[in-house]
Design an enzyme around this catalytic site. Structure first.
Site, mmCIF file in Angstrom:
data_model
loop_
_atom_site.group_PDB
_atom_site.id
_atom_site.type_symbol
_atom_site.label_atom_id
_atom_site.label_comp_id
_atom_site.label_asym_id
_atom_site.label_seq_id
_atom_site.Cartn_x
_atom_site.Cartn_y
_atom_site.Cartn_z
ATOM 1 N NE ARG A 1 2.293 -5.888 10.641
ATOM 2 C CZ ARG A 1 1.814 -5.333 9.543
ATOM 3 N NH1 ARG A 1 2.497 -4.408 8.913
ATOM 4 N NH2 ARG A 1 0.652 -5.707 9.049
ATOM 5 C CD GLN B 1 -3.041 -4.354 8.440
ATOM 6 O OE1 GLN B 1 -2.022 -3.803 8.838
ATOM 7 N NE2 GLN B 1 -3.210 -4.660 7.165
ATOM 8 C CE LYS C 1 -0.710 0.113 4.944
ATOM 9 N NZ LYS C 1 -0.271 1.374 5.494
ATOM 10 C CB THR C 2 4.107 2.166 1.504
ATOM 11 O OG1 THR C 2 3.666 1.743 2.787
ATOM 12 C CG2 THR C 2 4.897 3.448 1.636
ATOM 13 C CG ASP D 1 -1.182 4.891 5.006
ATOM 14 O OD1 ASP D 1 -1.876 3.909 4.688
ATOM 15 O OD2 ASP D 1 0.018 4.812 5.323
ATOM 16 C CD GLU D 2 -2.029 2.161 8.709
ATOM 17 O OE1 GLU D 2 -3.035 1.430 8.811
ATOM 18 O OE2 GLU D 2 -0.859 1.732 8.668
#
Length: 768
Positions: A598, A248, A32-33, A217-218
């Site tokens: 992660r 998340q 996503k980044t 984002d997020e």
DNA sequence: TTGCGCCATTTTTTT
DNA sequence: AATGGCGCAA
């Protein structure tokens, strides 16, 4: 460079989407980044959007810096005018710029952190004659913060219960005090922008015209206020690019509401949704395990996550004896993996609460392994650092009474409580904030005041210093100002009391001095803002070969080849404060999911048989989340059900100390409100699992079972012995340990739980 | 007024 | 384990 090359189909669709509302549902490790950075670059280069028209909201400052860096690489240069940062940073900048249009604030407002907020609340409680025992400041703060996150002003606040009524009154007072102090708290930064936009549509219009493209984002972790802000900004053009993943969402407790994703669909009916389902990070084993875990959440919406890394090392699970054994095992494992070409920074050790880091740190120190601790006692929360920042803040903003009262007698300069209270009263009587009054006292010979002798002299001297700093601050850099203050208050001598701690404290002050920079021309206001808004993970540079130690929350957005998740025990993960509420429990599971995802290559899970938390050691029950994991993916000891239940009955986790009578104390026998761990068809699947008591061999890559640390040698008492205690009655010794000249005996008293006793004091009588 | 020592209470997670 | 609040002595 082709911005669409090296992207998969979904990513490409997102990056090259036409202007409009787009929701990108991005599974863990789905790039996503990459999508965000490429999207921004694409907007600028391919769609000819001026960077000046783009706002990008990130979750941390570090993420913002990283993205900036990557965009710079993509575009061969720094885009001018791009507004990128956290909600807090972006809003703080905006408010500073618009400060003249704000009704209740003036130039040079400061940002109050949690400690400052608590001060204000305590003051408010006192003024309202409310008992701070009955109305804990923390609870009040929570109530206020929740209100602000939901965009509720004091006037709009409706109390639904007794505590709420207090919150309402405190909130009103609190907010007034903040204004008088020319200060905002974290939540205000966003709320005040929203209110400003509401009150002055022409100001809002300016920003709507500027920001043609808003990226977030997020997104799942935005709160109602932040969402409202996004709505305001995108008012007429509706071009919003939101990236998130409801699985998340781990910040509900701070107001985040992943239902904003539903709101998004409602408010942007023309929006498109793109799913990023290919995971580029983890092995199949890890991804499968994570999916299996998250699947146990009731309102989980299944995704079709997949990876092209088939197979992989099984997840290793082990039970340690206690937290130091757990830590030692991790260190051993890391050491043996480092022999197999892993670097120290390939590892991360994660835990639920900061307190757990201690034992792990100790093991690292003992083994001489370098580590990097994220968070814990945050640098900017240290007393000495806060002191100095308070000085700077007071110089910047003379209305800040909280900072004033903090520094007035630090270092001690003979202004005691008495004088301090008197001074505050005098200032208030004159309608001034204390620092303004102090300036007057020191500079106006005609000022009328009640102070004489010692008190006057001390106040006068401090006031003169303060006046001089104010003048000085206008022509020197932040660093020079800081030097002057430090020298004139003799802060070093005050800190260095000959102890090592004193040295450390001075070192911290010097580190702060370093942040101010040598030749930095940064304005004092900018410096203070920057210092107020640094985040946990912001300082996490990938320097050195150090292993990262961090909370599961701090791990969001990061990735590591090898991940250790510790303390998989009931009461810890899930945390005891979240076990009674299904929503909170679901969030705990998501937290575990975030931790698992992660990892690139390998995961090590551990739980301890006994754990010491604030002084007392008690038996721990393995986490219910462990039974979410399919057997086929796990390597290592599985907690047996039989033992688990008997432990459960003895455990002192969670509720109040056991008392006789009343309702049954064992969670597994208590009714209704509480879920029995494991043996439940929603959360566990133990019924379908053979009763395992089998001990498998340790995982292949732990290089053998490390020797267990110092098994206690019993001296006078023996495990299994029945003993009698004067107060607790009869019990069974479950552990003994020689500590120096004394013996520490751990005894289980039926109905009372487990007590740790010093043999010399407890005078235990051996019955059999 | 200061400073020390005892007591109680504490911890979820963070911008 | 560590911090803050409180009471007491100097």
């Amino acid at each position: 460079m082709d911005l669409l090359a090296n992207l998969n189909e979904a990513q490409r669709a997102a990056v090259s989407a036409p202007a409009g509302a787009l929701l990108v549902v991005a599974g863990p490790g789905s790039g996503k980044t990459r999508v965000l950075t490429h999207r921004i670059a694409y907007l600028i280069r391919e769609m000819r959007v001026s960077p000046w028209h783009i706002m990008a909201v990130t979750f941390t400052n570090k993420a913002a810096r990283e993205m900036e860096h990557r965009i710079e690489q993509l575009l061969d240069g720094r885009p001018q005018g791009l507004n990128m940062g956290t909600f807090h940073a972006i809003c703080a900048r905006l408010l500073r710029r618009e400060v003249d249009t704000l009704t209740h604030y003036q130039r040079d407002f400061v940002i109050f952190d949690t400690a400052d907020q608590l001060q204000v609340i305590k003051q408010a409680l006192a003024e309202l004659n409310l008992d701070d025992k009955k109305f804990p400041p923390n609870k009040m703060l929570n109530g206020i913060s929740n209100a602000k996150n939901d965009l509720i002003t004091p006037a709009e606040y409706v109390a639904t219960n007794y505590t709420g009524a207090a919150v309402q009154r405190v909130y009103e007072r609190y907010q007034m005090t903040l204004r008088v102090n020319n200060a905002m708290d974290f939540d205000d930064l966003m709320m005040n922008v929203v209110l400003l936009f509401d009150e002055q549509p022409e100001v809002m219009a300016r920003y709507q015209e500027r920001y043609h493209h808003v990226l977030v984002d997020e997104f799942q972790d935005t709160n109602a206020t932040q969402y409202r802000l996004l709505r305001q900004l995108t008012g007429d053009h509706n071009s919003i690019f939101a990236v998130g993943d409801s699985d998340q969402s781990i910040y509900k407790w701070r107001g985040a509401d992943y239902r904003n994703i539903q709101n998004f669909y409602r408010d942007y009916p023309a929006s498109r949704t793109i799913l990023l389902e290919q995971n580029y990070r983890s092995t199949q084993v890890i991804l499968d395990a994570a999916i299996e875990v998250i699947r146990h959440n009731r309102d989980h919406i299944p995704k079709k996550l997949f990876t092209e890394r088939p197979g992989g090392t099984k997840i290793s699970l082990r039970e340690a004896y206690n937290e130091s054994d757990e830590a030692a095992t991790i260190v051993d494992t890391i050491e043996s993996l480092m022999l197999k070409n892993r670097n120290g920074n390939d590892f991360a050790v994660m835990y639920r609460t900061n307190a757990q880091s201690r034992a792990i740190e100790e093991a690292f120190v003992q083994a001489g392994l370098p580590y990097r601790l994220v968070g814990a006692t945050q640098f900017y929360q240290r007393r000495e650092v806060k002191d100095i920042i308070a000085y700077l803040r007071l110089i910047h903003n003379p209305l800040d009474a909280v900072s004033f009262n903090r520094v007035l007698n630090v270092p001690t300069r003979g202004i005691g409580q008495q004088t301090q209270a008197q001074f505050n009263a005098w200032a208030a009587a004159g309608g001034r904030q204390p620092a303004e009054a102090l300036l007057r006292l020191a500079t106006d010979p005609d000022a009328q005041h009640p102070f004489t002798g010692r008190a006057y002299k001390a106040l006068y001297q401090f006031g003169s210093l303060y006046a001089a700093w104010r003048t000085l601050s206008e022509r020197v850099s932040v660093g020079e100002l800081l030097d002057a203050v430090l020298e004139q208050i003799n802060y070093r001598a005050y800190l260095e009391d000959g102890t090592e701690e004193g040295e450390d404290r001075w070192a911290n002050v010097m580190e702060l001095r370093g942040v101010a920079g040598v030749d930095s021309q940064m304005a004092l206001g900018d410096f203070l803002q920057q210092v107020s808004l640094v985040a946990e993970t912001d300082n996490l540079d990938s320097e050195a070969q150090a292993t990262t130690l961090l909370t599961l929350h701090a791990a969001k957005g990061l990735e590591f080849p090898v991940v250790f998740i510790t303390g998989l025990e009931e009461g810890l993960l899930p945390h005891s404060r979240s076990m009674d509420d299904e929503d909170e429990l679901a969030e705990e599971r998501r937290l575990f999911y975030v931790g698992l995802t992660r990892a690139k290559d390998a995961i090590y899970l551990s739980h301890a048989f006994r754990r010491t938390s604030w002084g007392d050691s008690s038996v721990a029950v393995p986490s219910r989340f462990l039974s979410d994991l399919p057997d086929a993916l796990v390597d290592g000891q599985r907690p047996g059900n039989r033992r688990r239940e008997s432990i459960d009955r003895m455990s002192t986790w969670g509720d109040k100390p056991r008392t006789s009578g009343g309702r049954p104390t064992s969670p597994s026998t208590s009714s209704g409100d509480r879920r029995p761990p494991v043996t439940n068809n929603v959360w566990g699947n133990s019924s379908g699992r053979p009763a395992q008591d089998e001990r498998r061999l340790p995982p292949p890559n732990t290089a053998g079972d490390p020797p267990r640390r110092e098994r206690p040698v019993s001296a006078r008492y023996k495990t299994g012995q029945k003993v009698r205690h004067a107060k607790f009655g009869d019990g069974t010794v479950i552990e003994t340990k020689v500590t120096g000249s004394d013996e520490e005996v751990v005894v289980a008293f039926p109905g009372l739980g487990i007590k740790r006793l010093a043999a010399s004091i407890a005078a235990l009588e051996i019955i059999e």
